[in-house]
Write a protein that holds these residues in place. Structure first.
Motif, PDB file in Angstrom:
ATOM      1  N   ALA A 218     -19.552 -22.781 -11.047  1.00 36.07           N
ATOM      2  CA  ALA A 218     -18.488 -23.694 -11.009  1.00 36.07           C
ATOM      3  C   ALA A 218     -17.555 -23.119 -12.163  1.00 36.07           C
ATOM      4  CB  ALA A 218     -18.824 -25.281 -11.570  1.00 36.07           C
ATOM      5  N   ASP A 219     -16.124 -23.392 -11.371  1.00 36.56           N
ATOM      6  CA  ASP A 219     -15.130 -22.443 -12.583  1.00 36.56           C
ATOM      7  C   ASP A 219     -14.642 -23.727 -13.769  1.00 36.56           C
ATOM      8  OD1 ASP A 219     -14.602 -20.265 -10.852  1.00 36.56           O
ATOM      9  OD2 ASP A 219     -14.069 -21.711  -9.391  1.00 36.56           O
ATOM     10  N   ILE A 220     -14.874 -24.722 -13.546  1.00 43.39           N
ATOM     11  CA  ILE A 220     -14.529 -25.550 -14.452  1.00 43.39           C
ATOM     12  C   ILE A 220     -15.121 -26.922 -14.417  1.00 43.39           C
ATOM     13  CG2 ILE A 220     -12.210 -26.203 -13.376  1.00 43.39           C
ATOM     14  CD1 ILE A 220     -11.074 -26.210 -16.188  1.00 43.39           C
ATOM     15  N   ILE A 221     -15.830 -27.626 -15.249  1.00 42.29           N
ATOM     16  CA  ILE A 221     -16.211 -28.852 -15.211  1.00 42.29           C
ATOM     17  C   ILE A 221     -15.658 -29.801 -16.667  1.00 42.29           C
ATOM     18  CG2 ILE A 221     -18.287 -27.789 -14.319  1.00 42.29           C
ATOM     19  CD1 ILE A 221     -19.797 -28.421 -16.892  1.00 42.29           C
ATOM     20  N   ALA A 222     -15.989 -31.313 -16.230  1.00 42.59           N
ATOM     21  CA  ALA A 222     -15.442 -32.085 -17.411  1.00 42.59           C
ATOM     22  C   ALA A 222     -16.445 -33.353 -17.558  1.00 42.59           C
ATOM     23  CB  ALA A 222     -14.078 -32.461 -17.043  1.00 42.59           C
ATOM     24  N   GLY A 223     -16.293 -33.900 -18.639  1.00 49.07           N
ATOM     25  CA  GLY A 223     -17.072 -35.249 -18.744  1.00 49.07           C
ATOM     26  C   GLY A 223     -16.586 -35.857 -19.932  1.00 49.07           C
ATOM     27  N   SER A 224     -17.466 -37.226 -20.187  1.00 50.04           N
ATOM     28  CA  SER A 224     -17.146 -38.026 -21.363  1.00 50.04           C
ATOM     29  C   SER A 224     -18.047 -38.021 -22.229  1.00 50.04           C
ATOM     30  CB  SER A 224     -17.118 -39.401 -20.773  1.00 50.04           C
ATOM     31  OG  SER A 224     -17.271 -40.458 -21.833  1.00 50.04           O
ATOM     32  N   LEU A 225     -17.712 -37.941 -23.516  1.00 46.25           N
ATOM     33  CA  LEU A 225     -18.589 -37.601 -25.037  1.00 46.25           C
ATOM     34  C   LEU A 225     -19.124 -39.102 -25.334  1.00 46.25           C
ATOM     35  CD1 LEU A 225     -16.870 -35.535 -27.305  1.00 46.25           C
ATOM     36  CD2 LEU A 225     -17.886 -34.913 -25.494  1.00 46.25           C
ATOM     37  N   ILE A 226     -18.589 -40.291 -24.513  1.00 43.73           N
ATOM     38  CA  ILE A 226     -19.321 -41.616 -24.898  1.00 43.73           C
ATOM     39  C   ILE A 226     -20.472 -41.689 -23.783  1.00 43.73           C
ATOM     40  CG2 ILE A 226     -17.390 -42.571 -25.842  1.00 43.73           C
ATOM     41  CD1 ILE A 226     -17.194 -44.381 -23.588  1.00 43.73           C
ATOM     42  N   LYS A 227     -20.571 -40.757 -22.987  1.00 46.23           N
ATOM     43  CA  LYS A 227     -21.777 -40.641 -22.080  1.00 46.23           C
ATOM     44  C   LYS A 227     -22.774 -39.673 -22.607  1.00 46.23           C
ATOM     45  CE  LYS A 227     -19.544 -42.424 -17.810  1.00 46.23           C
ATOM     46  NZ  LYS A 227     -18.992 -42.078 -16.454  1.00 46.23           N
ATOM     47  N   ASN A 228     -23.367 -38.922 -21.853  1.00 47.90           N
ATOM     48  CA  ASN A 228     -24.464 -37.818 -22.411  1.00 47.90           C
ATOM     49  C   ASN A 228     -24.375 -36.887 -23.375  1.00 47.90           C
ATOM     50  OD1 ASN A 228     -25.198 -38.944 -19.601  1.00 47.90           O
ATOM     51  ND2 ASN A 228     -26.111 -37.239 -19.008  1.00 47.90           N
ATOM     52  N   PRO A 229     -23.042 -36.352 -23.715  1.00 44.15           N
ATOM     53  CA  PRO A 229     -23.222 -35.056 -24.529  1.00 44.15           C
ATOM     54  C   PRO A 229     -22.912 -35.779 -26.017  1.00 44.15           C
ATOM     55  CG  PRO A 229     -21.283 -35.078 -22.985  1.00 44.15           C
ATOM     56  CD  PRO A 229     -22.123 -36.118 -22.324  1.00 44.15           C
ATOM     57  N   GLY A 230     -22.511 -36.918 -25.871  1.00 44.96           N
ATOM     58  CA  GLY A 230     -22.260 -37.613 -27.371  1.00 44.96           C
ATOM     59  C   GLY A 230     -23.658 -38.091 -27.947  1.00 44.96           C
ATOM     60  N   ALA A 231     -24.548 -38.218 -27.034  1.00 44.73           N
ATOM     61  CA  ALA A 231     -25.878 -39.031 -27.506  1.00 44.73           C
ATOM     62  C   ALA A 231     -25.762 -40.200 -28.099  1.00 44.73           C
ATOM     63  CB  ALA A 231     -26.553 -37.966 -28.668  1.00 44.73           C
ATOM     64  N   GLY A 232     -24.699 -40.875 -27.757  1.00 42.01           N
ATOM     65  CA  GLY A 232     -24.405 -42.308 -28.172  1.00 42.01           C
ATOM     66  C   GLY A 232     -23.803 -42.436 -29.443  1.00 42.01           C
ATOM     67  N   ILE A 233     -23.717 -41.456 -30.086  1.00 43.68           N
ATOM     68  CA  ILE A 233     -23.136 -41.336 -31.523  1.00 43.68           C
ATOM     69  C   ILE A 233     -21.715 -41.140 -31.626  1.00 43.68           C
ATOM     70  CG2 ILE A 233     -25.374 -41.177 -32.830  1.00 43.68           C
ATOM     71  CD1 ILE A 233     -24.244 -38.549 -33.794  1.00 43.68           C
ATOM     72  N   VAL A 234     -21.137 -40.398 -30.586  1.00 43.83           N
ATOM     73  CA  VAL A 234     -19.795 -40.131 -30.694  1.00 43.83           C
ATOM     74  C   VAL A 234     -18.938 -41.118 -30.407  1.00 43.83           C
ATOM     75  CG1 VAL A 234     -18.290 -38.472 -29.580  1.00 43.83           C
ATOM     76  CG2 VAL A 234     -20.448 -37.734 -30.281  1.00 43.83           C
ATOM     77  N   ARG A 235     -17.976 -41.435 -31.202  1.00 47.71           N
ATOM     78  CA  ARG A 235     -17.296 -42.963 -30.797  1.00 47.71           C
ATOM     79  C   ARG A 235     -16.027 -42.587 -29.933  1.00 47.71           C
ATOM     80  NH1 ARG A 235     -15.965 -43.647 -36.792  1.00 47.71           N
ATOM     81  NH2 ARG A 235     -15.922 -41.569 -36.682  1.00 47.71           N
ATOM     82  N   THR A 236     -15.756 -41.617 -29.633  1.00 48.97           N
ATOM     83  CA  THR A 236     -14.478 -41.241 -28.366  1.00 48.97           C
ATOM     84  C   THR A 236     -14.345 -39.973 -28.264  1.00 48.97           C
ATOM     85  OG1 THR A 236     -12.365 -42.144 -27.735  1.00 48.97           O
ATOM     86  CG2 THR A 236     -12.423 -41.013 -29.937  1.00 48.97           C
ATOM     87  N   GLY A 237     -14.064 -39.429 -26.969  1.00 52.52           N
ATOM     88  CA  GLY A 237     -13.547 -38.172 -26.784  1.00 52.52           C
ATOM     89  C   GLY A 237     -14.045 -37.457 -25.353  1.00 52.52           C
ATOM     90  N   GLY A 238     -13.647 -36.366 -24.978  1.00 53.40           N
ATOM     91  CA  GLY A 238     -14.261 -35.960 -23.660  1.00 53.40           C
ATOM     92  C   GLY A 238     -14.161 -34.296 -23.829  1.00 53.40           C
ATOM     93  N   TYR A 239     -14.716 -33.844 -22.838  1.00 56.71           N
ATOM     94  CA  TYR A 239     -14.872 -32.168 -22.700  1.00 56.71           C
ATOM     95  C   TYR A 239     -14.402 -31.710 -21.511  1.00 56.71           C
ATOM     96  CZ  TYR A 239     -18.884 -31.952 -20.087  1.00 56.71           C
ATOM     97  OH  TYR A 239     -20.008 -32.026 -18.693  1.00 56.71           O
ATOM     98  N   ILE A 240     -13.774 -30.658 -21.524  1.00 59.90           N
ATOM     99  CA  ILE A 240     -13.778 -29.659 -20.425  1.00 59.90           C
ATOM    100  C   ILE A 240     -14.292 -28.225 -20.534  1.00 59.90           C
ATOM    101  CG2 ILE A 240     -11.882 -28.790 -18.649  1.00 59.90           C
ATOM    102  CD1 ILE A 240      -9.900 -30.957 -19.716  1.00 59.90           C
ATOM    103  N   VAL A 241     -14.998 -27.761 -19.790  1.00 64.30           N
ATOM    104  CA  VAL A 241     -15.471 -26.402 -20.126  1.00 64.30           C
ATOM    105  C   VAL A 241     -15.317 -25.460 -18.780  1.00 64.30           C
ATOM    106  CG1 VAL A 241     -17.056 -27.146 -21.906  1.00 64.30           C
ATOM    107  CG2 VAL A 241     -18.000 -26.462 -19.696  1.00 64.30           C
ATOM    108  N   GLY A 242     -15.061 -24.297 -19.190  1.00 63.81           N
ATOM    109  CA  GLY A 242     -14.952 -23.341 -17.992  1.00 63.81           C
ATOM    110  C   GLY A 242     -14.168 -22.135 -18.110  1.00 63.81           C
ATOM    111  N   ARG A 243     -13.732 -21.450 -17.074  1.00 63.10           N
ATOM    112  CA  ARG A 243     -12.950 -20.138 -17.288  1.00 63.10           C
ATOM    113  C   ARG A 243     -12.092 -20.198 -18.351  1.00 63.10           C
ATOM    114  NH1 ARG A 243     -11.527 -18.698 -11.280  1.00 63.10           N
ATOM    115  NH2 ARG A 243      -9.431 -18.386 -12.362  1.00 63.10           N
ATOM    116  N   GLN A 244     -11.638 -19.342 -19.089  1.00 60.67           N
ATOM    117  CA  GLN A 244     -10.572 -19.515 -20.227  1.00 60.67           C
ATOM    118  C   GLN A 244      -9.470 -19.515 -19.596  1.00 60.67           C
ATOM    119  OE1 GLN A 244     -10.906 -15.774 -22.676  1.00 60.67           O
ATOM    120  NE2 GLN A 244     -10.397 -17.222 -24.646  1.00 60.67           N
ATOM    121  N   ASP A 245      -8.727 -18.789 -18.578  1.00 56.62           N
ATOM    122  CA  ASP A 245      -7.432 -18.930 -17.917  1.00 56.62           C
ATOM    123  C   ASP A 245      -7.344 -20.535 -17.772  1.00 56.62           C
ATOM    124  OD1 ASP A 245      -9.284 -18.424 -16.120  1.00 56.62           O
ATOM    125  OD2 ASP A 245      -7.874 -18.007 -14.538  1.00 56.62           O
ATOM    126  N   LEU A 246      -8.109 -21.017 -17.185  1.00 57.62           N
ATOM    127  CA  LEU A 246      -8.028 -22.472 -16.528  1.00 57.62           C
ATOM    128  C   LEU A 246      -8.254 -23.330 -17.664  1.00 57.62           C
ATOM    129  CD1 LEU A 246     -10.702 -22.292 -13.595  1.00 57.62           C
ATOM    130  CD2 LEU A 246      -8.227 -21.714 -13.714  1.00 57.62           C
TER     131      LEU A 246
END
Ligand SMILES: *Cc1c(COP(=O)(O)O)cnc(C)c1O
Length: 414
Positions: A218-246
């Protein structure tokens, strides 16, 4: 807890030993992956230092984004408290990548409900992709809920810029796609058009398998930090990871062209974002155990559950289909009653922005709307499917589900 309920729990767990061992192996693998990334990148407590104002030279923010890129096997990342939700992360990605005249093609059918207005293909929405002259097409899934591979070629044109794949079923009545399924889709798409950008909505999928979509092309993916990657302690936020140019283009969209990733104060969010990522494999494991428990117990009592109690998972969503609207609502209300927060509140179906039907939401959560915490929700429409997900501790899930089921059988047997 009554004797009868303890017996129900014991009987259900007796069937889950092998599965729970498997989850333990998964959690160990992912915990190791995350831990090694922290160590390799020399994460230190100085990286928890808040920045204010413009947030230039935010060492912690830069380290956190490096860490996400490392964990997800990607080149770069945007991980920000200014990304307000999963929908915002996805919207930022799509607007970052697409330009007027470009086409977005979803190959996994209709997207998650809130993305319909981001795309704006069904009705006119100010500021939607459609409003900006970006076209959208989608290939419906077949009746088995599979991608119609043979149609992809026909749907693609010189304008197709981004191919969208949604890993989790969200509120749809279809299976979720495993990372291996996604790998095959990506290989096929790239064999037709090697420069197509493949975007994966990764919401709810993080750490449920050993690989992430970025590990399989996948070139780029996105998700929410109040779901899995925040483990229930992150109060707000999101992430996008992928190719640097994108990522750079998404950063220009999120902040302002030219500012890109260089600005954005983190205030007091860094420590919990690091700690959340560290805890995420374990917490996801707890929720995963909960979802197997839910499927196993409810299936035994005659409810249709998807995925079924013996199916492999790629996300945390467990759907349960009830016979009537009343049963669905009552079950959700019982889940609320079993929550640590707002247990005394009775949720009722109501309008929610971004959704077509009234939605019921049982969410007695510490963080508003955080669905890695035990929640049960769903749009009130046939076939009356409630989506039950999350659980910060497995023990909470088993107690709550057992209680909810017992109260349901009490009223229906009358
Ligand atoms: C939750 C979810 C979203 C949207 O995330 P929000 O944080 O609720 O805006 C998008 N896609 C899928 C598959 C989801 O599960």
């Amino acid at each position: 807890m009554e004797e009868q309920q303890l017996v129900m729990i014991q009987e259900t767990e007796a069937e889950l030993n092998e599965r729970f061992n498997e989850i333990s192996r998964l959690v160990t693998y992912n915990q190791n992956k995350v831990l090694k990334a922290f160590q390799r990148l020399n994460v230190s407590d100085v990286h928890f230092t808040p920045t204010t104002g413009y947030g230039y030279d935010d060492l912690g923010r830069e380290k956190l984004e490096e860490l996400y890129a490392e964990v997800f096997g990607a080149e770069d990342a945007l991980v920000r408290p200014q990304i307000i939700s999963g929908t915002h992360a996805i919207s930022t990605t799509l607007f970052g990548l697409l330009r007027p005249g470009d086409e977005l093609l979803s190959i996994t059918g209709a997207p998650y409900d809130t993305l319909e207005s981001v795309i704006g293909h069904k009705q006119q929405v100010d500021g939607s992709l459609t409003d900006f002259g970006i076209t959208y097409r989608e290939i419906p899934l077949n009746t088995q809920g599979e991608v119609q591979r043979d149609l992809i070629k026909d749907y693609m044109s010189e304008h197709t810029k981004v191919i969208a794949i949604q890993r989790s079923k969200g509120y749809a009545n279809r299976p979720s796609f495993s990372v291996d399924d996604i790998k095959k889709m990506i290989e096929y798409v790239k064999s037709i058009k090697s420069d197509a950008i493949v975007f994966v909505d990764n919401c709810y999928g993080e750490f449920v398998e050993v690989d992430e979509p970025t590990n399989v092309g996948a070139d780029i993916i996105a998700g929410s930090l109040i779901k899995n990657p925040g483990a229930g302690i992150v109060r707000t936020g999101g992430y996008i990871v992928g190719r640097q140019d994108l990522i750079k283009r998404c950063a220009n969209r999120l902040s302002a062209p030219g500012l890109g990733k260089e600005a954005g104060a983190t205030l007091n969010s860094l420590q919990e974002m690091f700690q959340g990522l560290f805890l995420a494999p374990h917490t996801v494991g707890e929720a995963l155990k909960g979802s197997y428990f839910t499927a196993t117990l409810l299936c035994k009592h005659g409810f249709a559950t998807t995925p079924s109690y013996d199916a492999e998972r790629t996300d945390l969503i467990q759907s349960v289909t009830f016979n009537t609207k009343e049963e669905m609502i009552q079950f959700a209300q019982k889940i609320q009653q079993q929550s640590p927060i707002n247990a005394y509140v009775t949720p009722e179906p109501s309008y929610m922005p971004g959704y077509d039907h009234d939605v019921i939401m049982a969410a007695g959560t510490f963080i508003q709307g955080a669905s890695l915490e035990l929640t049960a929700d769903g749009p009130i429409r046939e076939p009356y499917t409630l989506y039950v997900q999350g659980g910060l501790t497995y023990e909470h899930v088993k107690l709550a589900i057992t209680e909810a089921l017992c109260s349901l059988s009490l009223t229906t047997s009358k």
